[in-house]
Enzyme design. Structure first.
Site, PDB file in Angstrom:
ATOM      1  N   LYS A 231       0.826  -1.203   0.000  1.00 34.51           N
ATOM      2  CA  LYS A 231       0.000   0.000   0.000  1.00 34.51           C
ATOM      3  C   LYS A 231       0.871   1.268   0.000  1.00 34.51           C
ATOM      4  O   LYS A 231       0.641   2.190  -0.780  1.00 34.51           O
ATOM      5  CB  LYS A 231      -0.933  -0.015   1.215  1.00 34.51           C
ATOM      6  CG  LYS A 231      -1.856   1.180   1.276  1.00 34.51           C
ATOM      7  CD  LYS A 231      -2.815   1.063   2.426  1.00 34.51           C
ATOM      8  CE  LYS A 231      -3.900   0.105   2.065  1.00 34.51           C
ATOM      9  NZ  LYS A 231      -5.237   0.462   2.346  1.00 34.51           N
TER      10      LYS A 231
ATOM     11  N   ARG B   4      -3.450   2.911   8.657  1.00 35.82           N
ATOM     12  CA  ARG B   4      -3.739   1.602   8.056  1.00 35.82           C
ATOM     13  C   ARG B   4      -2.494   0.749   7.949  1.00 35.82           C
ATOM     14  O   ARG B   4      -1.400   1.259   7.728  1.00 35.82           O
ATOM     15  CB  ARG B   4      -4.251   1.774   6.621  1.00 35.82           C
ATOM     16  CG  ARG B   4      -5.558   2.477   6.475  1.00 35.82           C
ATOM     17  CD  ARG B   4      -5.799   2.716   4.986  1.00 35.82           C
ATOM     18  NE  ARG B   4      -6.789   3.743   4.765  1.00 35.82           N
ATOM     19  CZ  ARG B   4      -8.085   3.514   4.575  1.00 35.82           C
ATOM     20  NH1 ARG B   4      -8.519   2.280   4.564  1.00 35.82           N
ATOM     21  NH2 ARG B   4      -8.917   4.491   4.399  1.00 35.82           N
TER      22      ARG B   4
ATOM     23  N   GLY C 257      -8.047  -7.238   4.807  1.00 32.10           N
ATOM     24  CA  GLY C 257      -8.889  -7.301   6.001  1.00 32.10           C
ATOM     25  C   GLY C 257      -8.290  -8.039   7.187  1.00 32.10           C
ATOM     26  O   GLY C 257      -8.949  -8.203   8.203  1.00 32.10           O
TER      27      GLY C 257
ATOM     28  N   MET D 147      -5.562  -7.256   9.013  1.00 32.02           N
ATOM     29  CA  MET D 147      -4.973  -6.430  10.077  1.00 32.02           C
ATOM     30  C   MET D 147      -5.898  -5.249  10.372  1.00 32.02           C
ATOM     31  O   MET D 147      -6.937  -5.092   9.759  1.00 32.02           O
ATOM     32  CB  MET D 147      -3.585  -5.973   9.645  1.00 32.02           C
ATOM     33  CG  MET D 147      -2.588  -7.105   9.630  1.00 32.02           C
ATOM     34  SD  MET D 147      -0.952  -6.574   9.161  1.00 32.02           S
ATOM     35  CE  MET D 147      -1.088  -6.410   7.420  1.00 32.02           C
TER      36      MET D 147
ATOM     37  N   ARG E  80      -3.824  -0.949  -7.111  1.00 34.07           N
ATOM     38  CA  ARG E  80      -2.820  -2.029  -7.050  1.00 34.07           C
ATOM     39  C   ARG E  80      -3.257  -3.128  -8.023  1.00 34.07           C
ATOM     40  O   ARG E  80      -4.403  -3.151  -8.479  1.00 34.07           O
ATOM     41  CB  ARG E  80      -2.727  -2.586  -5.634  1.00 34.07           C
ATOM     42  CG  ARG E  80      -4.043  -3.145  -5.188  1.00 34.07           C
ATOM     43  CD  ARG E  80      -4.015  -3.651  -3.763  1.00 34.07           C
ATOM     44  NE  ARG E  80      -5.397  -3.928  -3.364  1.00 34.07           N
ATOM     45  CZ  ARG E  80      -5.773  -4.301  -2.173  1.00 34.07           C
ATOM     46  NH1 ARG E  80      -4.891  -4.423  -1.221  1.00 34.07           N
ATOM     47  NH2 ARG E  80      -7.031  -4.539  -1.887  1.00 34.07           N
TER      48      ARG E  80
ATOM     49  N   HIS F 275     -15.854  -9.197   1.501  1.00 37.94           N
ATOM     50  CA  HIS F 275     -14.813 -10.083   1.998  1.00 37.94           C
ATOM     51  C   HIS F 275     -14.980 -11.506   1.443  1.00 37.94           C
ATOM     52  O   HIS F 275     -14.041 -12.114   0.931  1.00 37.94           O
ATOM     53  CB  HIS F 275     -14.877 -10.097   3.531  1.00 37.94           C
ATOM     54  CG  HIS F 275     -13.899 -11.013   4.162  1.00 37.94           C
ATOM     55  ND1 HIS F 275     -14.219 -12.292   4.534  1.00 37.94           N
ATOM     56  CD2 HIS F 275     -12.585 -10.846   4.448  1.00 37.94           C
ATOM     57  CE1 HIS F 275     -13.153 -12.871   5.052  1.00 37.94           C
ATOM     58  NE2 HIS F 275     -12.144 -12.014   5.006  1.00 37.94           N
TER      59      HIS F 275
ATOM     60  N   ARG G  65       3.509 -49.887 -11.969  1.00 37.47           N
ATOM     61  CA  ARG G  65       4.209 -50.301 -10.749  1.00 37.47           C
ATOM     62  C   ARG G  65       3.645 -51.632 -10.252  1.00 37.47           C
ATOM     63  O   ARG G  65       2.425 -51.803 -10.182  1.00 37.47           O
ATOM     64  CB  ARG G  65       4.027 -49.241  -9.662  1.00 37.47           C
ATOM     65  CG  ARG G  65       4.731 -49.632  -8.388  1.00 37.47           C
ATOM     66  CD  ARG G  65       4.572 -48.586  -7.331  1.00 37.47           C
ATOM     67  NE  ARG G  65       3.220 -48.582  -6.771  1.00 37.47           N
ATOM     68  CZ  ARG G  65       2.817 -47.692  -5.882  1.00 37.47           C
ATOM     69  NH1 ARG G  65       3.625 -46.735  -5.494  1.00 37.47           N
ATOM     70  NH2 ARG G  65       1.596 -47.737  -5.396  1.00 37.47           N
TER      71      ARG G  65
ATOM     72  N   SER H  64      11.935 -43.389 -10.631  1.00 34.58           N
ATOM     73  CA  SER H  64      10.817 -42.471 -10.401  1.00 34.58           C
ATOM     74  C   SER H  64      10.801 -42.195  -8.900  1.00 34.58           C
ATOM     75  O   SER H  64      10.710 -43.130  -8.091  1.00 34.58           O
ATOM     76  CB  SER H  64       9.507 -43.102 -10.852  1.00 34.58           C
ATOM     77  OG  SER H  64       8.464 -42.213 -10.570  1.00 34.58           O
TER      78      SER H  64
ATOM     79  N   GLY I 129       9.513 -41.579  -5.545  1.00 35.42           N
ATOM     80  CA  GLY I 129       8.270 -41.695  -4.790  1.00 35.42           C
ATOM     81  C   GLY I 129       8.422 -40.825  -3.552  1.00 35.42           C
ATOM     82  O   GLY I 129       8.777 -41.285  -2.478  1.00 35.42           O
ATOM     83  N   THR I 130       8.158 -39.547  -3.740  1.00 33.81           N
ATOM     84  CA  THR I 130       8.483 -38.607  -2.664  1.00 33.81           C
ATOM     85  C   THR I 130       7.484 -38.651  -1.514  1.00 33.81           C
ATOM     86  O   THR I 130       7.722 -38.056  -0.473  1.00 33.81           O
ATOM     87  CB  THR I 130       8.603 -37.175  -3.216  1.00 33.81           C
ATOM     88  OG1 THR I 130       7.511 -36.951  -4.108  1.00 33.81           O
ATOM     89  CG2 THR I 130       9.914 -36.973  -3.934  1.00 33.81           C
TER      90      THR I 130
ATOM     91  N   ASP J 144       6.642 -41.602   0.040  1.00 32.03           N
ATOM     92  CA  ASP J 144       7.360 -42.484   0.964  1.00 32.03           C
ATOM     93  C   ASP J 144       8.720 -41.910   1.334  1.00 32.03           C
ATOM     94  O   ASP J 144       9.175 -42.060   2.464  1.00 32.03           O
ATOM     95  CB  ASP J 144       7.524 -43.869   0.343  1.00 32.03           C
ATOM     96  CG  ASP J 144       6.328 -44.753   0.639  1.00 32.03           C
ATOM     97  OD1 ASP J 144       5.957 -44.840   1.822  1.00 32.03           O
ATOM     98  OD2 ASP J 144       5.751 -45.317  -0.299  1.00 32.03           O
TER      99      ASP J 144
ATOM    100  N   CYS K  53       6.847 -39.155  -8.996  1.00 35.91           N
ATOM    101  CA  CYS K  53       5.429 -39.506  -9.048  1.00 35.91           C
ATOM    102  C   CYS K  53       4.748 -39.354  -7.691  1.00 35.91           C
ATOM    103  O   CYS K  53       3.590 -39.689  -7.543  1.00 35.91           O
ATOM    104  CB  CYS K  53       5.242 -40.911  -9.597  1.00 35.91           C
ATOM    105  SG  CYS K  53       5.989 -42.181  -8.575  1.00 35.91           S
TER     106      CYS K  53
ATOM    107  N   TYR L 157      10.795 -35.813 -16.193  1.00 38.21           N
ATOM    108  CA  TYR L 157       9.358 -35.516 -16.143  1.00 38.21           C
ATOM    109  C   TYR L 157       8.861 -35.442 -14.710  1.00 38.21           C
ATOM    110  O   TYR L 157       9.538 -35.904 -13.783  1.00 38.21           O
ATOM    111  CB  TYR L 157       8.563 -36.584 -16.925  1.00 38.21           C
ATOM    112  CG  TYR L 157       8.572 -37.946 -16.276  1.00 38.21           C
ATOM    113  CD1 TYR L 157       7.653 -38.281 -15.282  1.00 38.21           C
ATOM    114  CD2 TYR L 157       9.510 -38.906 -16.653  1.00 38.21           C
ATOM    115  CE1 TYR L 157       7.672 -39.525 -14.677  1.00 38.21           C
ATOM    116  CE2 TYR L 157       9.537 -40.156 -16.052  1.00 38.21           C
ATOM    117  CZ  TYR L 157       8.616 -40.456 -15.060  1.00 38.21           C
ATOM    118  OH  TYR L 157       8.631 -41.677 -14.447  1.00 38.21           O
TER     119      TYR L 157
HETATM  120  C1  PEP Z   1       5.293 -42.385  -3.298  1.00 44.64           C
HETATM  121  O1  PEP Z   1       5.624 -43.009  -2.303  1.00 44.64           O
HETATM  122  O2  PEP Z   1       5.643 -41.203  -3.527  1.00 44.64           O
HETATM  123  C2  PEP Z   1       4.391 -42.983  -4.296  1.00 44.64           C
HETATM  124  C3  PEP Z   1       4.075 -42.360  -5.394  1.00 44.64           C
HETATM  125  O3  PEP Z   1       3.858 -44.186  -3.980  1.00 44.64           O
HETATM  126  P1  PEP Z   1       2.619 -44.386  -3.006  1.00 44.64           P
HETATM  127  O4  PEP Z   1       2.051 -43.059  -2.718  1.00 44.64           O
HETATM  128  O5  PEP Z   1       1.672 -45.287  -3.748  1.00 44.64           O
HETATM  129  O6  PEP Z   1       3.260 -45.063  -1.833  1.00 44.64           O
HETATM  130 MG    MG Z   2       5.385 -45.180  -2.281  1.00 44.90          MG
END
Ligand code: PEP
Ligand code: MG
Length: 910
Positions: A43, A111, A120, A122, A355, A474, A637, A791, A793-794, A796, A858, A878
């Site tokens: 502001k 303000r 809104g 603050m 703005r 709001h 898988r 791949s 597997g984030t 786990d 994935c 990917y």
């Molecule tokens: C993972 O672990 O990121 C994954 C894609 O496998 P899942 O979620 O099926 O364990």
């Molecule tokens: Mg997994």
């Protein structure tokens, strides 16, 4: 504290000159400018920029964000007061007035204004400077005692609530009491005598609650208001807003002190807000709302329903034309759609704010495309103008109306598009409660109007309905930002928050009743309609994505388990399937029985017999996937979850057996259930996520891997024989060592060869693995000897790196967020410092062993913009995400590529 702020703060400390805490604007020029958002807040920077651009802005000064940080640390420099009074002096001279003194007293607004807009959240104080003398002077000068006393009572109320912590309800009680006594319906019908009575009562209340008189010294008021704004940075709703929007708690807010102009001086005064384009659709039209004889808060709070801005052209054509001219000039200046606030005082127009305006995803895309056409921005800039998550708006559901008997209960304003069908609740607390305990699957929050206190309830609701307020209320602004459906200002609805009832068209709806909302048309519909997924065939979207796709380097795939999802994924632009979780195929009714027989088998022979029954079903599933994806890659898988997931729950079995033993002890069912219970107990694990799952299943029961590989390869060969070109990637889950990988890869290759021989035809295929255990990341160079792709597997990998169960994090996530330990849920946005480091390490190690290795992700992070950008940076091939996040991932990937281009050629492929 962000890097920029830190640097600036330390530079100021190290510099030879003392810190500049206060920046003046007025008289055609400002100390700061529009680029100084870190210092002046959005502001303050805007006010400086507008002043420099020669707009009619009421003058004032901005106390910069460093003061707020000092205040939070309990060490506000005494120099702040000195500089503030010097700026006040300058303001008084420029205006020819004195704060709260003389015949023509200066009044100011105080303000908040942070770097990122927090609408809104603050506190604000208006009419500051009024006291017992100044109010008389104002009454005389304005020739409008009603206005003067009303301004004073508003100040005492706001100041009492915000600065002195006197409960707002106590003020409202007094106010409503006098209104009742005077028998008036509207606030503006109160006459000076009544307002004076209210003022006297308010002052008594302040004395009673605080032990002190309402401060008569304007400077004391100023210091109190300034500090209250600093404190409001740390109030709960501001903290919640920052958490949702990922704004750093240490940025702090600036405080803007500005000469008041009045929109409530009578019928030639007014106030309004607007946009240079329609914020819901993006259509190029002057869009806004105003109220005559009102103060700013009246328009945005939704207490009175405002008029469309086109009306102003009729009432005050000069002001209207001037406003239109200024705002379109500002749009060209900022090269973006503007959201503005204005006040007309006695027929003279003042600009209070302009703005870049918040908008829906639909509007963001349309505005970006139109601005390229108008030559205002480049195509590359257009790609940056849309938040990746906003593209979700194109995929929001719509109501299915064909063939339905629809009862429209009311029509309000189409404040935020999309549809929501859910059960109603009347308070934010109830929304949070019923969401938390899962009693209402979809919630619609119904309110008279929403306030910033409702933010947590709005976050869990699928849609919002209000009976009051306009397109800029709001509820409207916040839901648009959240991408949620909202119908606002449905005046035919009576919302009785005390009784928890919605009354409309002679009907009464109670908590838990179902309604359907259409945020695109503003309709409130009785009952539970079906919804239809949006089609991503909007011509603007198609055009926009055609700009986006050639820019990105990352390929985008989808997580899809069944042919229907695969089709949807292709429609949303998937370039392959990055994860098919085969276990989902076994949960279908016709399969679970065979799956259970397989699990309950005592011998390999029995197991093979059950697997044989599953084989043709799996083959048909894979055939469907290959057909939908044509020649695009499909990563399948092998079985991953612990086997008990396919069996009934132990507790349910115990209850059922006990019931039968009591009522029908000879029931043959008991013979079935007892061994089932025994097997369930045998399979019971203390930590199933760390137990017999992933590749351990295929190692313990190689026949499972054999059946699955046979089904995949047979389906692929059949597709090829029919003239198709399937690209198969077979993925082994939860690998932690090269030995595990080798064990499974040997089976895969053997079975594939068997099928090729039997069928007399071959297909190309790859064998790879998920990297979802820290040990896999650490030994990725070895694993890559066998694995042709990784791949990540984030899900786990996050679970195992943090040692946090992904299913139980909700038990402590709120505490972690509150304590600032987590800025965001690590299962939603990749923890780059920890988990990301493992990913990056595995990328490097994998490439070292096998330079051509394919690398993807994935886990859920594959659809999160910030995480997608990280994946680009570390050189993945990917990302793969659920079909509904594909547009988001495509855009995030393009933005990442453009950001890299802008940053120069420093990119490394890890
Ligand atoms: C993972 O672990 O990121 C994954 C894609 O496998 P899942 O979620 O099926 O364990
Ligand atoms: Mg997994």
């Amino acid at each position: 504290m962000t890097q920029g702020v830190l640097e600036q703060a330390s530079a100021e400390k190290a510099g030879s000159t003392a810190t500049k805490y206060v920046y003046f604007f007025g008289g055609g020029k400002a100390d700061g400018d529009g680029k100084m958002k870190d210092v002046l807040g959005g502001k303050g920077a805007g006010l400086a920029e507008m002043t420099n651009a020669g707009l009619p802005v009421p003058p004032g000064f901005t106390i910069q964000t460093e003061s707020c940080r000092e205040y939070m640390r309990g060490a506000l420099s005494p120099a702040v007061d000195g500089q503030m009074y010097a700026a006040l002096d300058k303001l008084e001279k420029l205006q020819g007035q004195k704060l709260g003194a003389g015949d023509n007293p200066l009044l100011v607004s105080v303000r908040s204004g942070a770097k990122f807009s927090m609408p809104g959240m603050m506190d604000t104080i208006l009419n500051l400077g009024l006291n017992d003398q100044a109010v008389e002077a104002l009454a005389k000068r304005s020739n409008n005692p009603r206005f003067a006393y009303d301004s004073y009572r508003r100040l005492i109320q706001m100041y009492g609530d915000v600065v002195l912590d006197v409960p707002k309800k106590s003020f409202e009680h007094i106010f409503d009491g006098v209104k009742k006594k005077m028998k008036v319906k509207f606030d503006y019908e109160l006459q000076p005598a009544a307002l004076k009575e209210i003022i006297a009562e308010y002052k008594k209340l302040v004395k009673k609650e605080t032990g002190k008189d309402f401060p008569q010294d304007p400077k004391e008021q100023l210091v109190g208001a300034r500090d209250a704004v600093f404190r409001s940075w740390m109030n709960e709703r501001a903290k919640t807003y920052r958490r949702i929007n990922r704004i750093d708690d240490w940025l702090g807010t600036a405080v803007n002190v500005q000469a008041m102009v009045f929109g409530n001086l009578g019928e030639t005064s007014g106030t309004g807000v607007g946009f240079t384009r329609n914020p819901a659709t993006g259509e190029k039209m002057f869009f806004g709302e105003y109220l005559m004889n009102a103060q700013g808060e009246d328009v945005v709070s939704g207490v009175r329903t405002p008029l469309p801005i086109s009306e102003l052209e009729r009432v005050m054509p000069d002001c209207y034309q001037q406003l239109k001219g200024i705002t379109s000039r500002m749009e060209k200046h900022y090269r973006d759609m503007q959201d503005f606030e204005f006040t007309i005082q006695d027929g003279k127009l003042y600009m209070l704010q302009t703005r870049n305006g918040k908008r829906t995803g639909l509007a963001a895309v349309r505005v970006a495309i139109d601005m390229v056409k108008e030559g205002l921005i480049s195509q590359e800039e257009a790609i940056h103008r849309v938040e990746p998550n906003q593209l979700y708006d194109f995929l929001v559901p719509r109501l299915v109306e064909k063939g339905e008997k629809i009862e429209v209960l009311a029509t309000g304003l189409p404040a935020s598009p999309g549809a929501a069908v859910g059960q109603i609740v009347f308070t934010a607390e109830d929304a949070v409660k019923h969401h938390g305990n899962g009693s209402y699957p979809v919630i619609i929050l119904v309110r008279g109007e929403t306030t910033p206190e409702d933010i947590a309830g709005m976050e869990v609701a699928a849609g919002i309905l209000t009976s009051r307020g306009g397109m800029t209320s709001h509820a409207a602004v916040v839901t648009r930002g959240m991408g949620k459906c909202c119908v606002a200002g449905a005046g035919d609805c009576t919302v009785d928050e005390a009784k928890k009832e919605l009354r409309v068209k002679g009907k009464t709806f109670k908590q838990g009743d179902w309604i359907s909302l259409d945020g695109t048309t503003g309709r409130v519909i009785n009952g539970k309609l079906k919804t239809l997924d949006a089609q991503p065939d909007d011509p603007d979207l198609v055009k926009f994505m055609a700009w986006v796709d050639p820019v990105r380097r990352l390929k985008i795939r989808a997580n899809a388990d069944i042919p229907r999802d695969a089709k949807l994924a292709r429609q949303f632009g998937a370039e392959g399937i990055g994860l098919c979780r085969t276990e989902h195929m076994f949960f279908a009714e016709d399969r679970i029985e065979h799956m259970r027989t397989m699990i309950l088998s005592d011998s390999e022979k029995e197991r093979r017999a059950a697997l044989k029954k599953l084989l043709p079903m799996q083959r048909a599933d894979f055939a469907g996937l290959f057909k939908s994806m044509e020649s695009l890659p499909v990563t399948i898988r092998l079985l991953d979850p612990p086997l008990h997931e396919f069996l009934p729950k132990r507790e349910d079995l115990l209850v059922e057996i006990a019931r039968l033993e009591e009522s029908k002890p000879r029931s043959p069912k008991l013979k079935e259930l007892r061994p089932l219970l025994a097997r369930v107990e045998e399979l019971h694990e203390q930590n199933p996520m760390l137990g017999l799952r992933g590749c351990r299943l295929g190692i313990a029961f190689p026949e499972i891997t054999e059946m699955q590989v046979r089904a995949i390869i047979e389906a692929a060969v059949a597709a090829k024989v029919k003239g198709g070109d399937p690209h198969v990637e077979i993925m082994i889950p939860l690998i932690g060592s090269i030995e595990e990988m080798r064990n499974q890869a040997v089976i895969v290759r053997r079975v594939a060869d068997e099928v090729f021989k039997e069928k007399g035809s071959k297909v190309d295929y790859m064998v790879g693995t998920m990297i979802e255990l820290p040990r896999a990341a650490l030994t990725a160079d070895q694993i890559a000897e066998e694995a042709e792709f990784f791949s990540f597997g984030t899900n786990d990998l996050t679970q195992t790196t943090f040692g946090i169960s992904r299913d139980d994090i909700n038990h402590f996530l709120p505490a972690y967020m509150k304590a600032g330990i987590f800025k965001q849920d690590p299962f939603a946005t990749l923890d780059q410092a920890g988990v990301g480091q493992l990913v990056q390490m595995a990328v490097g190690k994998g490439r070292k062993t096998r330079p051509s290795i394919k690398l993807g992700i994935c886990g859920e992070h594959g659809g999160d913009p910030e995480s997608v950008k990280f994946c680009h940076k570390i050189g993945l091939t990917y990302v793969s995400c659920s079909p509904f996040r594909l547009l988001t991932a495509r855009l995030a990937a393009a933005q990442a590529a453009l950001e890299e281009k802008m940053a120069g050629p420093a990119h490394t492929n890890a």
